[in-house]
Design a protein around this motif. Structure first.
Motif, PDB file in Angstrom:
ATOM      1  N   GLY A  74       0.684  -1.223   0.075  1.00  0.00           N
ATOM      2  CA  GLY A  74      -0.082  -0.015  -0.053  1.00  0.00           C
ATOM      3  C   GLY A  74       1.026   1.241   0.194  1.00  0.00           C
ATOM      4  N   ASN A  75       2.017   1.056   0.638  1.00  0.00           N
ATOM      5  CA  ASN A  75       3.037   2.386   0.593  1.00  0.00           C
ATOM      6  C   ASN A  75       4.083   2.701  -0.359  1.00  0.00           C
ATOM      7  N   ASN A  76       4.060   1.563  -1.308  1.00  0.00           N
ATOM      8  CA  ASN A  76       5.104   1.664  -2.232  1.00  0.00           C
ATOM      9  C   ASN A  76       4.671   1.792  -3.749  1.00  0.00           C
ATOM     10  N   SER A  77       4.591   2.913  -4.202  1.00  0.00           N
ATOM     11  CA  SER A  77       3.986   3.084  -5.703  1.00  0.00           C
ATOM     12  C   SER A  77       5.186   3.217  -6.485  1.00  0.00           C
ATOM     13  N   ASP A  78       6.247   2.964  -6.154  1.00  0.00           N
ATOM     14  CA  ASP A  78       7.480   2.861  -7.542  1.00  0.00           C
ATOM     15  C   ASP A  78       7.420   2.051  -8.682  1.00  0.00           C
ATOM     16  N   THR A  79       7.392   2.619  -9.885  1.00  0.00           N
ATOM     17  CA  THR A  79       7.296   1.945 -10.950  1.00  0.00           C
ATOM     18  C   THR A  79       8.618   2.108 -11.675  1.00  0.00           C
ATOM     19  N   TYR A  80       8.834   1.138 -12.564  1.00  0.00           N
ATOM     20  CA  TYR A  80      10.047   1.116 -13.672  1.00  0.00           C
ATOM     21  C   TYR A  80       9.604   0.231 -14.901  1.00  0.00           C
ATOM     22  N   ILE A 143       9.790 -10.466  -0.293  1.00  0.00           N
ATOM     23  CA  ILE A 143       9.707  -9.162  -0.164  1.00  0.00           C
ATOM     24  C   ILE A 143      10.931  -8.268  -0.084  1.00  0.00           C
ATOM     25  N   TYR A 144      11.857  -8.587   0.611  1.00  0.00           N
ATOM     26  CA  TYR A 144      13.249  -7.866   0.744  1.00  0.00           C
ATOM     27  C   TYR A 144      13.721  -7.616  -0.571  1.00  0.00           C
ATOM     28  N   GLN A 145      13.669  -8.605  -1.472  1.00  0.00           N
ATOM     29  CA  GLN A 145      14.118  -8.410  -2.978  1.00  0.00           C
ATOM     30  C   GLN A 145      13.808  -7.029  -3.583  1.00  0.00           C
ATOM     31  N   ALA A 146      12.442  -6.713  -3.172  1.00  0.00           N
ATOM     32  CA  ALA A 146      11.943  -5.444  -3.808  1.00  0.00           C
ATOM     33  C   ALA A 146      12.677  -4.337  -3.320  1.00  0.00           C
ATOM     34  N   PHE A 147      13.541  -4.329  -2.341  1.00  0.00           N
ATOM     35  CA  PHE A 147      14.389  -3.268  -1.659  1.00  0.00           C
ATOM     36  C   PHE A 147      15.695  -3.344  -1.998  1.00  0.00           C
ATOM     37  N   GLU A 148      16.146  -4.296  -2.826  1.00  0.00           N
ATOM     38  CA  GLU A 148      17.640  -4.602  -3.162  1.00  0.00           C
ATOM     39  C   GLU A 148      18.119  -3.414  -4.103  1.00  0.00           C
ATOM     40  N   ASP A 149      19.408  -3.820  -4.573  1.00  0.00           N
ATOM     41  CA  ASP A 149      19.977  -2.669  -5.285  1.00  0.00           C
ATOM     42  C   ASP A 149      19.032  -2.162  -6.551  1.00  0.00           C
ATOM     43  N   LYS A 150      19.107  -0.957  -6.448  1.00  0.00           N
ATOM     44  CA  LYS A 150      18.323  -0.671  -7.943  1.00  0.00           C
ATOM     45  C   LYS A 150      18.791  -1.182  -9.222  1.00  0.00           C
ATOM     46  N   HIS A 151      20.124  -1.116  -9.333  1.00  0.00           N
ATOM     47  CA  HIS A 151      20.564  -1.288 -10.539  1.00  0.00           C
ATOM     48  C   HIS A 151      20.283  -2.797 -11.043  1.00  0.00           C
ATOM     49  N   SER A 152      20.636  -3.603 -10.137  1.00  0.00           N
ATOM     50  CA  SER A 152      20.219  -5.260 -10.222  1.00  0.00           C
ATOM     51  C   SER A 152      18.700  -5.477 -10.538  1.00  0.00           C
ATOM     52  N   GLN A 153      17.863  -4.506  -9.621  1.00  0.00           N
ATOM     53  CA  GLN A 153      16.621  -4.742  -9.887  1.00  0.00           C
ATOM     54  C   GLN A 153      16.287  -4.267 -11.154  1.00  0.00           C
ATOM     55  N   HIS A 154      16.505  -2.921 -11.588  1.00  0.00           N
ATOM     56  CA  HIS A 154      16.364  -2.369 -13.070  1.00  0.00           C
ATOM     57  C   HIS A 154      16.811  -3.375 -14.259  1.00  0.00           C
ATOM     58  N   GLU A 155      17.933  -4.166 -14.121  1.00  0.00           N
ATOM     59  CA  GLU A 155      18.288  -4.989 -14.963  1.00  0.00           C
ATOM     60  C   GLU A 155      17.101  -6.237 -15.088  1.00  0.00           C
TER      61      GLU A 155
END
Length: 167
Positions: A74-80, A143-155
């Protein structure tokens, strides 16, 4: 490349799911051995009290899992690339054990534990708690993978987007 990510996720979920089933079956088998064969593997004093305490802890943990997932989603509306990050990690990335299914399975295990407690199936309650713990560990890791390193997340999102988007 994205298929490798899905394969690893599938293996992890399959391991946890099979572990959950095996633990529940072991609990039932041990209870049947005690009831019908009068065979006890590890005698424990005050087993009913211990089992009840575990069942109460399990009920609390299942309730907290609901709250944490609701809070995070509910509190995270980040998109990529137009993909909602929390929705991806909670519902899209998991192959079978999505957070919704983990929560439902947790409620089912809790219900099995309540019935087992009523029927004096204390081993089922104990092993059900262990299986619940395995599911919670998987949920926390996901769940914690959603908050990991943004670079690897974006890849990973880019690989997912290539597979998901029409050609």
């Amino acid at each position: 490349e994205y298929t490798r990510i899905r394969t690893e996720q599938r293996k992890r979920e399959l391991f946890v799911f099979l572990l959950t089933i095996i633990l529940l079956v072991l609990g039932v088998v041990f209870d049947l051995c005690i009831r019908f064969l009068k065979l006890s593997f590890i005698p424990v004093d005050e087993l009913p009290s211990f089992s009840m305490a575990l069942l109460q802890i399990q009920g609390t943990v299942v309730t907290l899992a609901f709250a944490v997932i609701a809070f995070i989603s509910g509190n995270n509306s980040d998109t990529y690339l137009g993909i909602l990050v929390t929705h991806y990690y909670l519902e899209e990335r998991p192959v079978f054990l999505t957070q919704k299914r983990i929560t439902i399975i947790g409620i089912i295990i809790l219900a099995i534990g309540i019935v087992a407690q009523i029927l004096s199936g204390y081993n089922t309650v104990i092993y059900g708690s262990f299986s619940q713990l395995a599911l919670i560990i998987l949920a926390v890791v996901d769940i914690y993978q959603a908050f990991e390193d943004k670079h690897s997340q974006h890849e990973e999102f880019e690989k997912y987007y290539k597979i998901r988007s029409p050609k």
